[in-house]
Design a protein around this motif. Structure first.
Motif, PDB file in Angstrom:
ATOM      1  N   LEU A  82       0.826  -1.210   0.000  1.00  0.00           N
ATOM      2  CA  LEU A  82       0.000   0.000   0.000  1.00  0.00           C
ATOM      3  C   LEU A  82       0.861   1.262   0.000  1.00  0.00           C
ATOM      4  CD1 LEU A  82      -2.828   1.237   0.103  1.00  0.00           C
ATOM      5  CD2 LEU A  82      -2.708   1.086   2.579  1.00  0.00           C
ATOM      6  N   ASN A  83       1.949   1.257   0.768  1.00  0.00           N
ATOM      7  CA  ASN A  83       2.861   2.415   0.778  1.00  0.00           C
ATOM      8  C   ASN A  83       3.523   2.595  -0.581  1.00  0.00           C
ATOM      9  OD1 ASN A  83       2.301   2.925   3.469  1.00  0.00           O
ATOM     10  ND2 ASN A  83       4.053   1.763   4.213  1.00  0.00           N
ATOM     11  N   ALA A  84       3.932   1.496  -1.202  1.00  0.00           N
ATOM     12  CA  ALA A  84       4.568   1.566  -2.517  1.00  0.00           C
ATOM     13  C   ALA A  84       3.581   2.083  -3.563  1.00  0.00           C
ATOM     14  CB  ALA A  84       5.113   0.200  -2.913  1.00  0.00           C
ATOM     15  N   ARG A  85       2.353   1.619  -3.502  1.00  0.00           N
ATOM     16  CA  ARG A  85       1.340   2.079  -4.449  1.00  0.00           C
ATOM     17  C   ARG A  85       1.022   3.564  -4.238  1.00  0.00           C
ATOM     18  NH1 ARG A  85      -2.122  -2.157  -6.797  1.00  0.00           N
ATOM     19  NH2 ARG A  85      -3.898  -0.765  -6.534  1.00  0.00           N
ATOM     20  N   THR A  86       0.997   4.005  -2.989  1.00  0.00           N
ATOM     21  CA  THR A  86       0.758   5.418  -2.690  1.00  0.00           C
ATOM     22  C   THR A  86       1.875   6.281  -3.265  1.00  0.00           C
ATOM     23  OG1 THR A  86      -0.495   4.880  -0.702  1.00  0.00           O
ATOM     24  CG2 THR A  86       0.418   7.111  -0.844  1.00  0.00           C
ATOM     25  N   GLN A  87       3.109   5.828  -3.124  1.00  0.00           N
ATOM     26  CA  GLN A  87       4.235   6.587  -3.700  1.00  0.00           C
ATOM     27  C   GLN A  87       4.121   6.664  -5.220  1.00  0.00           C
ATOM     28  OE1 GLN A  87       8.194   5.479  -2.641  1.00  0.00           O
ATOM     29  NE2 GLN A  87       7.944   6.072  -0.508  1.00  0.00           N
ATOM     30  N   ALA A  88       3.685   5.577  -5.854  1.00  0.00           N
ATOM     31  CA  ALA A  88       3.505   5.589  -7.310  1.00  0.00           C
ATOM     32  C   ALA A  88       2.413   6.583  -7.707  1.00  0.00           C
ATOM     33  CB  ALA A  88       3.155   4.192  -7.811  1.00  0.00           C
ATOM     34  N   ARG A  89       1.344   6.643  -6.940  1.00  0.00           N
ATOM     35  CA  ARG A  89       0.276   7.605  -7.220  1.00  0.00           C
ATOM     36  C   ARG A  89       0.786   9.039  -7.047  1.00  0.00           C
ATOM     37  NH1 ARG A  89      -4.719   5.888  -3.717  1.00  0.00           N
ATOM     38  NH2 ARG A  89      -5.786   7.524  -4.885  1.00  0.00           N
ATOM     39  N   GLN A  90       1.643   9.286  -6.046  1.00  0.00           N
ATOM     40  CA  GLN A  90       2.225  10.619  -5.865  1.00  0.00           C
ATOM     41  C   GLN A  90       3.119  10.979  -7.050  1.00  0.00           C
ATOM     42  OE1 GLN A  90       3.963   9.945  -1.984  1.00  0.00           O
ATOM     43  NE2 GLN A  90       2.310  11.056  -0.954  1.00  0.00           N
ATOM     44  N   ALA A  91       3.880   9.995  -7.537  1.00  0.00           N
ATOM     45  CA  ALA A  91       4.729  10.234  -8.711  1.00  0.00           C
ATOM     46  C   ALA A  91       3.872  10.528  -9.939  1.00  0.00           C
ATOM     47  CB  ALA A  91       5.630   9.019  -8.958  1.00  0.00           C
ATOM     48  N   ALA A  92       2.755   9.839 -10.083  1.00  0.00           N
ATOM     49  CA  ALA A  92       1.846  10.085 -11.203  1.00  0.00           C
ATOM     50  C   ALA A  92       1.268  11.500 -11.117  1.00  0.00           C
ATOM     51  CB  ALA A  92       0.728   9.040 -11.211  1.00  0.00           C
ATOM     52  N   TYR A  93       0.918  11.923  -9.924  1.00  0.00           N
ATOM     53  CA  TYR A  93       0.377  13.266  -9.736  1.00  0.00           C
ATOM     54  C   TYR A  93       1.390  14.337 -10.169  1.00  0.00           C
ATOM     55  CZ  TYR A  93      -1.859  17.285  -7.536  1.00  0.00           C
ATOM     56  OH  TYR A  93      -2.432  18.507  -7.312  1.00  0.00           O
ATOM     57  N   LYS A  94       2.663  14.087  -9.902  1.00  0.00           N
ATOM     58  CA  LYS A  94       3.706  15.040 -10.311  1.00  0.00           C
ATOM     59  C   LYS A  94       3.798  15.158 -11.834  1.00  0.00           C
ATOM     60  CE  LYS A  94       6.539  14.692  -6.188  1.00  0.00           C
ATOM     61  NZ  LYS A  94       7.792  14.236  -5.587  1.00  0.00           N
ATOM     62  N   LEU A  95       3.348  14.109 -12.538  1.00  0.00           N
ATOM     63  CA  LEU A  95       3.293  14.160 -14.007  1.00  0.00           C
ATOM     64  C   LEU A  95       1.982  14.778 -14.492  1.00  0.00           C
ATOM     65  CD1 LEU A  95       4.643  10.602 -14.965  1.00  0.00           C
ATOM     66  CD2 LEU A  95       5.876  12.778 -15.038  1.00  0.00           C
ATOM     67  N   GLN A  96       1.170  15.248 -13.560  1.00  0.00           N
ATOM     68  CA  GLN A  96      -0.160  15.817 -13.820  1.00  0.00           C
ATOM     69  C   GLN A  96      -1.161  14.751 -14.257  1.00  0.00           C
ATOM     70  OE1 GLN A  96       0.603  19.163 -16.439  1.00  0.00           O
ATOM     71  NE2 GLN A  96       1.053  20.461 -14.689  1.00  0.00           N
ATOM     72  N   ALA A  97      -0.977  13.532 -13.766  1.00  0.00           N
ATOM     73  CA  ALA A  97      -1.917  12.440 -14.044  1.00  0.00           C
ATOM     74  C   ALA A  97      -3.066  12.491 -13.060  1.00  0.00           C
ATOM     75  CB  ALA A  97      -1.201  11.099 -13.938  1.00  0.00           C
ATOM     76  N   ASN A  98      -4.200  11.985 -13.500  1.00  0.00           N
ATOM     77  CA  ASN A  98      -5.338  11.821 -12.605  1.00  0.00           C
ATOM     78  C   ASN A  98      -5.843  10.375 -12.598  1.00  0.00           C
ATOM     79  OD1 ASN A  98      -6.561  11.724 -15.104  1.00  0.00           O
ATOM     80  ND2 ASN A  98      -8.089  13.289 -14.660  1.00  0.00           N
ATOM     81  N   ALA A  99      -5.111   9.507 -13.306  1.00  0.00           N
ATOM     82  CA  ALA A  99      -5.472   8.095 -13.372  1.00  0.00           C
ATOM     83  C   ALA A  99      -4.206   7.255 -13.427  1.00  0.00           C
ATOM     84  CB  ALA A  99      -6.335   7.827 -14.600  1.00  0.00           C
ATOM     85  N   ILE A 100      -4.324   6.044 -12.879  1.00  0.00           N
ATOM     86  CA  ILE A 100      -3.166   5.152 -12.852  1.00  0.00           C
ATOM     87  C   ILE A 100      -3.642   3.710 -13.012  1.00  0.00           C
ATOM     88  CG2 ILE A 100      -3.148   4.823 -10.338  1.00  0.00           C
ATOM     89  CD1 ILE A 100      -0.079   5.126 -10.460  1.00  0.00           C
TER      90      ILE A 100
END
Length: 130
Positions: A82-100
């Protein structure tokens, strides 16, 4: 001569004295910085999809992201997906993503960690048409 003490007055004065003695200027320190609130909650802005077919609107692929969780010492908690997935979502947000879309989570051997898990995902900017 008898001395009569007014009990309610005595209690009220005692409580007031205690409260005055306990009042002061106390500061609250936290590791949460007001400037970084958006970063702390950035993962909540990125929705997880099972696959690209689940998108109901236009999609724009932004790239591969990853997140990791490391168990630094043997007496600490094991790595959590869950922590690893949360970090991936934060990285996606930095790319201006809203979906993963997560592709995999794997246990990795590492010299720096007793145990480590890394999750990989594809980041998208999606315009949902509903």
């Amino acid at each position: 001569m008898k001395s009569i003490i007014n009990i309610p007055l005595f209690v009220a004065l005692s409580i007031t004295t205690l409260l005055i003695g306990c009042s002061g200027n106390y500061a609250f320190n936290s590791n949460v910085k007001g400037d970084n609130v958006e970063e702390y909650f950035s993962a909540s802005h990125v929705k997880i999809y099972e696959n690209e077919k689940a998108f109901s609107g236009a999609k724009n692929y932004l790239g591969i992201v990853e997140g990791e969780d490391c168990q630094a010492k043997s007496h600490l908690a094991p790595p959590d997906e869950l922590n690893a997935r949360t970090q991936a979502r934060q990285a996606a947000y930095k790319l201006q993503a809203n979906a993963i879309v997560f592709t995999s989570c794997v246990n990795i051997e590492s010299k720096q960690c007793v145990a480590q898990i890394v999750c990989y995902a594809k980041a998208y900017q999606v315009t949902d048409v509903q």
